[in-house]
Design an enzyme around this catalytic site. Structure first.
Site, PDB file in Angstrom:
ATOM      1  N   SER A 184      -2.447  18.814  10.330  1.00 10.51           N
ATOM      2  CA  SER A 184      -1.777  17.854  11.223  1.00 10.51           C
ATOM      3  C   SER A 184      -1.550  18.426  12.609  1.00 10.51           C
ATOM      4  CB  SER A 184      -0.414  17.410  10.690  1.00 10.51           C
ATOM      5  OG  SER A 184       0.051  18.126   9.636  1.00 10.51           O
ATOM      6  N   HIS A 199      -7.867  13.737   9.557  1.00 11.22           N
ATOM      7  CA  HIS A 199      -6.414  13.759   9.468  1.00 11.22           C
ATOM      8  C   HIS A 199      -5.897  12.427   8.949  1.00 11.22           C
ATOM      9  CE1 HIS A 199      -2.257  13.840  11.491  1.00 11.22           C
ATOM     10  NE2 HIS A 199      -2.200  14.452  10.340  1.00 11.22           N
ATOM     11  N   GLU A 248      -7.752  10.030  11.554  1.00 10.51           N
ATOM     12  CA  GLU A 248      -8.269  10.580  12.809  1.00 10.51           C
ATOM     13  C   GLU A 248      -9.424  11.513  12.458  1.00 10.51           C
ATOM     14  OE1 GLU A 248      -4.116  10.824  15.427  1.00 10.51           O
ATOM     15  OE2 GLU A 248      -4.638  12.478  14.115  1.00 10.51           O
ATOM     16  N   ASN A 281       0.202  12.470  16.163  1.00  7.10           N
ATOM     17  CA  ASN A 281       1.294  13.452  16.121  1.00  7.10           C
ATOM     18  C   ASN A 281       1.718  13.936  17.508  1.00  7.10           C
ATOM     19  OD1 ASN A 281       1.819  13.345  13.433  1.00  7.10           O
ATOM     20  ND2 ASN A 281       0.596  15.137  12.884  1.00  7.10           N
TER      21      ASN A 281
HETATM   22  N1  3HC Z   1      -0.507   5.936  -3.656  1.00 10.58           N
HETATM   23  C1  3HC Z   1      -0.550   4.680  -4.055  1.00 10.58           C
HETATM   24  N2  3HC Z   1       0.487   3.871  -4.029  1.00 10.58           N
HETATM   25  C2  3HC Z   1       1.614   4.386  -3.554  1.00 10.58           C
HETATM   26  C3  3HC Z   1       1.734   5.682  -3.085  1.00 10.58           C
HETATM   27  C4  3HC Z   1       0.608   6.469  -3.160  1.00 10.58           C
HETATM   28  N3  3HC Z   1       0.605   7.736  -2.749  1.00 10.58           N
HETATM   29  N4  3HC Z   1       2.986   5.892  -2.671  1.00 10.58           N
HETATM   30  C5  3HC Z   1       3.643   4.756  -2.875  1.00 10.58           C
HETATM   31  N5  3HC Z   1       2.814   3.862  -3.407  1.00 10.58           N
HETATM   32  C6  3HC Z   1       3.091   2.519  -3.807  1.00 10.58           C
HETATM   33  C7  3HC Z   1       4.392   2.476  -4.549  1.00 10.58           C
HETATM   34  O1  3HC Z   1       4.060   2.534  -5.926  1.00 10.58           O
HETATM   35  C8  3HC Z   1       4.998   1.181  -4.142  1.00 10.58           C
HETATM   36  O2  3HC Z   1       4.778   0.222  -5.079  1.00 10.58           O
HETATM   37  P1  3HC Z   1       5.908  -0.180  -6.169  1.00 10.58           P
HETATM   38  O3  3HC Z   1       7.253   0.083  -5.548  1.00 10.58           O
HETATM   39  O4  3HC Z   1       5.630  -1.594  -6.399  1.00 10.58           O
HETATM   40  O5  3HC Z   1       5.597   0.689  -7.328  1.00 10.58           O
HETATM   41  C9  3HC Z   1       4.162   0.743  -2.969  1.00 10.58           C
HETATM   42  O6  3HC Z   1       3.241   1.744  -2.678  1.00 10.58           O
HETATM   43  C10 3HC Z   1       4.931   0.491  -1.741  1.00 10.58           C
HETATM   44  O7  3HC Z   1       4.180  -0.548  -1.267  1.00 10.58           O
HETATM   45  P2  3HC Z   1       4.814  -1.646  -0.433  1.00 10.58           P
HETATM   46  O8  3HC Z   1       3.859  -2.776  -0.399  1.00 10.58           O
HETATM   47  O9  3HC Z   1       6.205  -1.905  -0.861  1.00 10.58           O
HETATM   48  O10 3HC Z   1       4.738  -0.897   0.910  1.00 10.58           O
HETATM   49  P3  3HC Z   1       5.741  -1.021   2.055  1.00 10.58           P
HETATM   50  O11 3HC Z   1       5.528  -2.335   2.676  1.00 10.58           O
HETATM   51  O12 3HC Z   1       7.098  -0.602   1.609  1.00 10.58           O
HETATM   52  O13 3HC Z   1       5.124   0.086   2.997  1.00 10.58           O
HETATM   53  C11 3HC Z   1       4.665   2.170   3.841  1.00 10.58           C
HETATM   54  C12 3HC Z   1       5.161   1.396   2.628  1.00 10.58           C
HETATM   55  C13 3HC Z   1       3.205   1.839   4.101  1.00 10.58           C
HETATM   56  C14 3HC Z   1       4.804   3.645   3.491  1.00 10.58           C
HETATM   57  C15 3HC Z   1       5.534   1.752   5.085  1.00 10.58           C
HETATM   58  O14 3HC Z   1       6.878   1.943   4.801  1.00 10.58           O
HETATM   59  C16 3HC Z   1       5.154   2.536   6.303  1.00 10.58           C
HETATM   60  O15 3HC Z   1       4.195   2.244   6.988  1.00 10.58           O
HETATM   61  N6  3HC Z   1       5.941   3.581   6.621  1.00 10.58           N
HETATM   62  C17 3HC Z   1       5.661   4.469   7.724  1.00 10.58           C
HETATM   63  C18 3HC Z   1       4.878   5.634   7.212  1.00 10.58           C
HETATM   64  C19 3HC Z   1       4.393   6.504   8.328  1.00 10.58           C
HETATM   65  O16 3HC Z   1       4.683   6.340   9.492  1.00 10.58           O
HETATM   66  N7  3HC Z   1       3.611   7.512   7.942  1.00 10.58           N
HETATM   67  C20 3HC Z   1       3.068   8.468   8.869  1.00 10.58           C
HETATM   68  C21 3HC Z   1       3.839   9.722   8.752  1.00 10.58           C
HETATM   69  S1  3HC Z   1       3.273  10.918   9.911  1.00 10.58           S
HETATM   70  C22 3HC Z   1       2.051  11.703   9.130  1.00 10.58           C
HETATM   71  O17 3HC Z   1       1.734  11.466   7.983  1.00 10.58           O
HETATM   72  C23 3HC Z   1       1.364  12.724   9.918  1.00 10.58           C
HETATM   73  C24 3HC Z   1       1.376  14.047   9.248  1.00 10.58           C
HETATM   74  O18 3HC Z   1       0.483  14.865   9.949  1.00 10.58           O
HETATM   75  C25 3HC Z   1       2.750  14.706   9.237  1.00 10.58           C
END
Ligand code: 3HC
Length: 284
Positions: A120, A141, A153, A191
């Site tokens: 990252s 990424h 990315e 990031n």
């Molecule tokens: N694989 C498959 N399914 C997964 C999962 C995974 N790894 N993790 C969670 N799920 C499932 C869960 O089982 C849950 O379903 P359930 O509760 O029915 O069992 C479901 O996904 C959640 O789905 P939803 O339709 O409810 O999704 P949301 O609408 O709540 O969205 C989200 C979830 C997409 C994570 C949303 O909250 C979001 O976009 N959050 C922001 C995340 C973000 O910004 N991430 C970037 C972080 S920065 C990064 O990663 C960079 C790194 O370099 C540090």
């Protein structure tokens, strides 16, 4: 390079397991490598569980779920990845272990195999420099949680060949992702913007004297974020966020990149977010 058919994933933590899940769902024969077979099997179990949940929610046919699970093999032996067309590394975020791994992969894998890093905040160019074939090394990424976040990315390091970038981008598309190609600059695209923003959010906790709940509610309802910043940092991992901030600060020297003392203290105390059961919030 002929079409990519098999993918190796090294490190089956949250990111690696998510990438392996995407790979098997997209039809790639996939080998996941963990440091022990037990850890590998635990990750495979979690992947199977997420796919079962998709079946329960009507997003995946049972037969497709079973076929995807059957495409995944786990191992603790790196040499089992020797035949892979693409290897994606998702191990600890530290330059030296990644460089050692890439040097070893170069010895093990075919000369035309593509070696990708999911780093990252480290330099893909520096990781590639540990090999004698940096033209085959690229950044891929993914974002956490990888199966749900649409972006990948594809990062072109100084010596990455255009063919390697094209091949990585084609895999990203086959995984169903939105592919953004970029050059190897600190933090790449997302990031570079997101890390200082999250650090600002953490500083605001103390400046505006608000709770994590209140800050999260503010950013969800006032800025349209899908998830509040404290929830997000807990999801990403406090340690991962601190490390990414430190790595970007080291390269860019912008004060906003530096991790706020509050979150460094949390990391030092072992409050790592969701994965340790406690971060800004507590988890069962
Ligand atoms: N694989 C498959 N399914 C997964 C999962 C995974 N790894 N993790 C969670 N799920 C499932 C869960 O089982 C849950 O379903 P359930 O509760 O029915 O069992 C479901 O996904 C959640 O789905 P939803 O339709 O409810 O999704 P949301 O609408 O709540 O969205 C989200 C979830 C997409 C994570 C949303 O909250 C979001 O976009 N959050 C922001 C995340 C973000 O910004 N991430 C970037 C972080 S920065 C990064 O990663 C960079 C790194 O370099 C540090």
């Amino acid at each position: 390079m002929s079409e990519i058919r098999s993918i190796g994933v090294i490190g089956l933590g949250a990111m690696g397991a998510g990438i392996a899940q995407l790979a098997v769902e997209a039809g790639y024969d996939t080998i996941g490598r963990e440091v022990s077979v037990d850890l590998g099997e635990a990750a495979a179990g979690r992947i199977g569980g997420f796919l079962t949940r998709k079946v329960e929610k009507g997003k995946l046919e049972q037969a497709d779920r079973d076929a995807a699970v059957a495409r995944l093999r786990v191992t603790d032996d790196l040499s089992d990845l020797a035949g892979c067309d693409l290897v994606v590394e998702a191990i600890v975020e530290a330059l030296e272990p990644k460089q050692e791994l890439f040097a070893e992969l170069e010895r093990l894998c075919r000369p035309d195999a593509i070696l990708a890093t999911n780093t990252s905040a480290l330099s893909v160019t520096e990781i590639a420099a540990a090999t004698t074939r940096p033209e085959r090394v690229v950044g891929m990424h993914f974002f956490n949680p990888a199966p749900l976040m649409p972006l990948v990315e594809v990062v072109q390091a100084e010596l990455t060949s255009p063919e390697t970038v094209d091949a990585a981008a084609a895999v990203g598309e086959k995984l169903g992702k939105v592919v953004v190609r970029c050059f190897d600059t600190p933090g790449f695209v997302v990031n570079r913007v997101l890390i200082p923003l999250l650090n600002d959010c953490i500083r605001v906790l103390d400046e505006a004297r608000v709770t994590p709940e209140a800050l999260d509610a503010a950013m969800r309802n006032g800025a349209g974020w899908p998830m509040g910043p404290c929830t997000l940092v807990d999801l990403v991992g406090i340690d991962v966020h601190v490390h990414a901030s430190e790595a970007l600060y080291e390269k860019l020297r912008e004060p906003r990149m530096a991790p706020p003392p509050r979150i460094v203290a949390m990391k030092n105390a072992g409050l790592l977010g969701r994965k340790s059961g406690r971060g800004f919030y507590s988890y069962d």
